[in-house]
Design a protein around this motif. Structure first.
Motif, mmCIF file in Angstrom:
data_model
loop_
_atom_site.group_PDB
_atom_site.id
_atom_site.type_symbol
_atom_site.label_atom_id
_atom_site.label_comp_id
_atom_site.label_asym_id
_atom_site.label_seq_id
_atom_site.Cartn_x
_atom_site.Cartn_y
_atom_site.Cartn_z
ATOM 1 N N SER A 11 0.828 -1.199 0.000
ATOM 2 C CA SER A 11 0.000 0.000 0.000
ATOM 3 C C SER A 11 0.869 1.260 0.000
ATOM 4 C CB SER A 11 -0.948 0.019 1.201
ATOM 5 O OG SER A 11 -0.219 0.158 2.397
ATOM 6 N N GLN A 12 2.161 1.096 0.160
ATOM 7 C CA GLN A 12 3.097 2.223 0.240
ATOM 8 C C GLN A 12 3.936 2.333 -1.032
ATOM 9 O OE1 GLN A 12 2.925 4.285 2.972
ATOM 10 N NE2 GLN A 12 1.198 2.973 3.480
ATOM 11 N N LEU A 13 3.315 2.733 -2.133
ATOM 12 C CA LEU A 13 4.023 2.815 -3.409
ATOM 13 C C LEU A 13 5.222 3.756 -3.369
ATOM 14 C CD1 LEU A 13 1.191 2.886 -6.088
ATOM 15 C CD2 LEU A 13 2.678 1.010 -5.454
ATOM 16 N N GLU A 14 5.130 4.809 -2.582
ATOM 17 C CA GLU A 14 6.228 5.773 -2.548
ATOM 18 C C GLU A 14 7.508 5.184 -1.961
ATOM 19 O OE1 GLU A 14 3.857 6.253 1.210
ATOM 20 O OE2 GLU A 14 3.345 6.149 -0.907
ATOM 21 N N LYS A 15 7.413 4.056 -1.303
ATOM 22 C CA LYS A 15 8.609 3.419 -0.720
ATOM 23 C C LYS A 15 9.303 2.469 -1.695
ATOM 24 C CE LYS A 15 7.138 3.854 4.026
ATOM 25 N NZ LYS A 15 6.796 3.185 5.275
ATOM 26 N N LEU A 16 8.715 2.246 -2.862
ATOM 27 C CA LEU A 16 9.350 1.394 -3.860
ATOM 28 C C LEU A 16 10.599 2.080 -4.407
ATOM 29 C CD1 LEU A 16 6.181 0.218 -5.822
ATOM 30 C CD2 LEU A 16 7.654 -1.208 -4.409
ATOM 31 N N ASP A 17 11.566 1.283 -4.778
ATOM 32 C CA ASP A 17 12.837 1.784 -5.306
ATOM 33 C C ASP A 17 12.779 1.756 -6.838
ATOM 34 O OD1 ASP A 17 15.481 2.544 -5.669
ATOM 35 O OD2 ASP A 17 16.295 0.565 -5.169
ATOM 36 N N PHE A 18 12.321 2.859 -7.434
ATOM 37 C CA PHE A 18 12.193 2.936 -8.883
ATOM 38 C C PHE A 18 13.525 3.298 -9.509
ATOM 39 C CE2 PHE A 18 7.806 3.272 -7.632
ATOM 40 C CZ PHE A 18 7.158 2.554 -8.624
ATOM 41 N N ARG A 19 13.834 2.598 -10.602
ATOM 42 C CA ARG A 19 15.093 2.819 -11.304
ATOM 43 C C ARG A 19 14.892 2.589 -12.801
ATOM 44 N NH1 ARG A 19 19.425 -0.729 -7.823
ATOM 45 N NH2 ARG A 19 18.840 0.016 -5.765
ATOM 46 N N ALA A 20 15.878 3.050 -13.568
ATOM 47 C CA ALA A 20 15.933 2.681 -14.982
ATOM 48 C C ALA A 20 16.135 1.173 -15.039
ATOM 49 C CB ALA A 20 17.067 3.409 -15.676
ATOM 50 N N THR A 21 15.622 0.528 -16.061
ATOM 51 C CA THR A 21 15.668 -0.939 -16.116
ATOM 52 C C THR A 21 17.092 -1.489 -16.052
ATOM 53 O OG1 THR A 21 15.535 -0.886 -18.523
ATOM 54 C CG2 THR A 21 13.483 -1.195 -17.307
ATOM 55 N N GLY A 22 18.064 -0.773 -16.577
ATOM 56 C CA GLY A 22 19.450 -1.238 -16.542
ATOM 57 C C GLY A 22 20.076 -1.184 -15.165
ATOM 58 N N ASN A 23 19.408 -0.541 -14.210
ATOM 59 C CA ASN A 23 19.953 -0.382 -12.861
ATOM 60 C C ASN A 23 19.187 -1.168 -11.800
ATOM 61 O OD1 ASN A 23 21.897 1.453 -13.806
ATOM 62 N ND2 ASN A 23 20.442 3.139 -13.639
ATOM 63 N N LEU A 24 18.359 -2.112 -12.222
ATOM 64 C CA LEU A 24 17.584 -2.901 -11.263
ATOM 65 C C LEU A 24 18.467 -3.960 -10.605
ATOM 66 C CD1 LEU A 24 14.326 -3.312 -13.365
ATOM 67 C CD2 LEU A 24 14.646 -1.865 -11.357
ATOM 68 N N ASP A 25 18.085 -4.390 -9.434
ATOM 69 C CA ASP A 25 18.840 -5.361 -8.643
ATOM 70 C C ASP A 25 18.853 -6.719 -9.352
ATOM 71 O OD1 ASP A 25 19.329 -7.491 -6.715
ATOM 72 O OD2 ASP A 25 19.081 -5.989 -5.138
ATOM 73 N N GLU A 26 20.047 -7.149 -9.763
ATOM 74 C CA GLU A 26 20.198 -8.408 -10.512
ATOM 75 C C GLU A 26 19.716 -9.617 -9.707
ATOM 76 O OE1 GLU A 26 21.161 -8.918 -13.679
ATOM 77 O OE2 GLU A 26 21.348 -6.766 -13.998
ATOM 78 N N GLU A 27 19.951 -9.601 -8.414
ATOM 79 C CA GLU A 27 19.519 -10.722 -7.574
ATOM 80 C C GLU A 27 17.996 -10.838 -7.555
ATOM 81 O OE1 GLU A 27 19.852 -12.262 -2.976
ATOM 82 O OE2 GLU A 27 21.428 -10.969 -3.744
ATOM 83 N N VAL A 28 17.318 -9.710 -7.405
ATOM 84 C CA VAL A 28 15.856 -9.721 -7.412
ATOM 85 C C VAL A 28 15.349 -10.132 -8.794
ATOM 86 C CG1 VAL A 28 13.767 -8.318 -7.129
ATOM 87 C CG2 VAL A 28 15.680 -8.014 -5.565
ATOM 88 N N LEU A 29 15.983 -9.632 -9.851
ATOM 89 C CA LEU A 29 15.559 -9.955 -11.220
ATOM 90 C C LEU A 29 15.688 -11.439 -11.539
ATOM 91 C CD1 LEU A 29 17.038 -6.983 -13.282
ATOM 92 C CD2 LEU A 29 14.634 -7.411 -12.737
ATOM 93 N N SER A 30 16.560 -12.143 -10.836
ATOM 94 C CA SER A 30 16.774 -13.564 -11.120
ATOM 95 C C SER A 30 15.697 -14.458 -10.493
ATOM 96 C CB SER A 30 18.156 -14.010 -10.646
ATOM 97 O OG SER A 30 18.223 -13.986 -9.226
#
Length: 183
Positions: A11-30
């Motif tokens: 419910s707290q969208l403002e706490k999400l860590d938004f980034r350009a797609t090339g800078n997203l966390d590789e561990e989470v992406l896997s």
């Protein structure tokens, strides 16, 4: 309040860590999880979508899940059009691109319309310049996606959205008619 396995409060969208797609966390992406696509502050949607976008009270335009595939694969599908993706079709329609006329004429699946190579490249480039993404690892109950979408009602989510965007419904239907050779 909906929380992910790591106790993120959806419910707290403002706490999400938004980034350009090339800078997203590789561990989470896997792994599997949810992704949130946000329009950058310097960007806007076509005028016919602005009122509805402004009414939603946040800049998230789409919420999706990667269940049964990695977040990296799902985002490639949705943002780079490596295969058919609902978000990619929707943003193409919103950005006033039309699918290849009649290419689904003999297909039973009339929803997976495609854009020309040049329009597909244009959409990919537009996304690269106009959106940021946040990802949240999640591996348990993916049915909470419906609750998250219902709560936030992002403009480009159709399924599970109590405030479906009428313009999106019309634009996607037009794209299906064009791809089916009916218009």
């Amino acid at each position: 309040v909906v929380k992910s396995q790591d106790n993120f409060d959806f419910s707290q969208l403002e706490k999400l860590d938004f980034r350009a797609t090339g800078n997203l966390d590789e561990e989470v992406l896997s792994g599997t999880g949810f992704y949130f696509i946000r329009l950058k502050l310097s960007s806007s949607l076509p005028i016919r979508y602005r009122k509805r976008f402004d009414e939603q009270g946040h800049r998230i335009i789409y919420i999706g899940k990667a269940e049964g595939q990695t977040l990296a694969d799902r985002l490639d599908q949705e943002l780079l059009h490596t295969s058919a993706g609902t978000f990619f079709r929707s943003i193409g329609a919103v950005l006033e691109k039309t699918p290849i006329p009649g290419h689904l004429r003999s297909s039973k699946r009339k929803y997976n319309y495609e854009f020309s190579e040049s329009d597909t490249s244009w959409i990919i480039n537009w996304l690269s310049n106009n959106i940021d993404v946040a990802v949240v690892a999640h591996s348990s109950d993916f049915n909470i996606e419906n609750t998250i979408i219902a709560y936030h009602a992002p403009i480009l989510n159709h399924t599970g959205n109590p405030r479906k965007c009428a313009e999106l419904i019309l634009d996607r239907a037009r794209c299906r008619r064009i791809a089916s050779g009916l218009e």
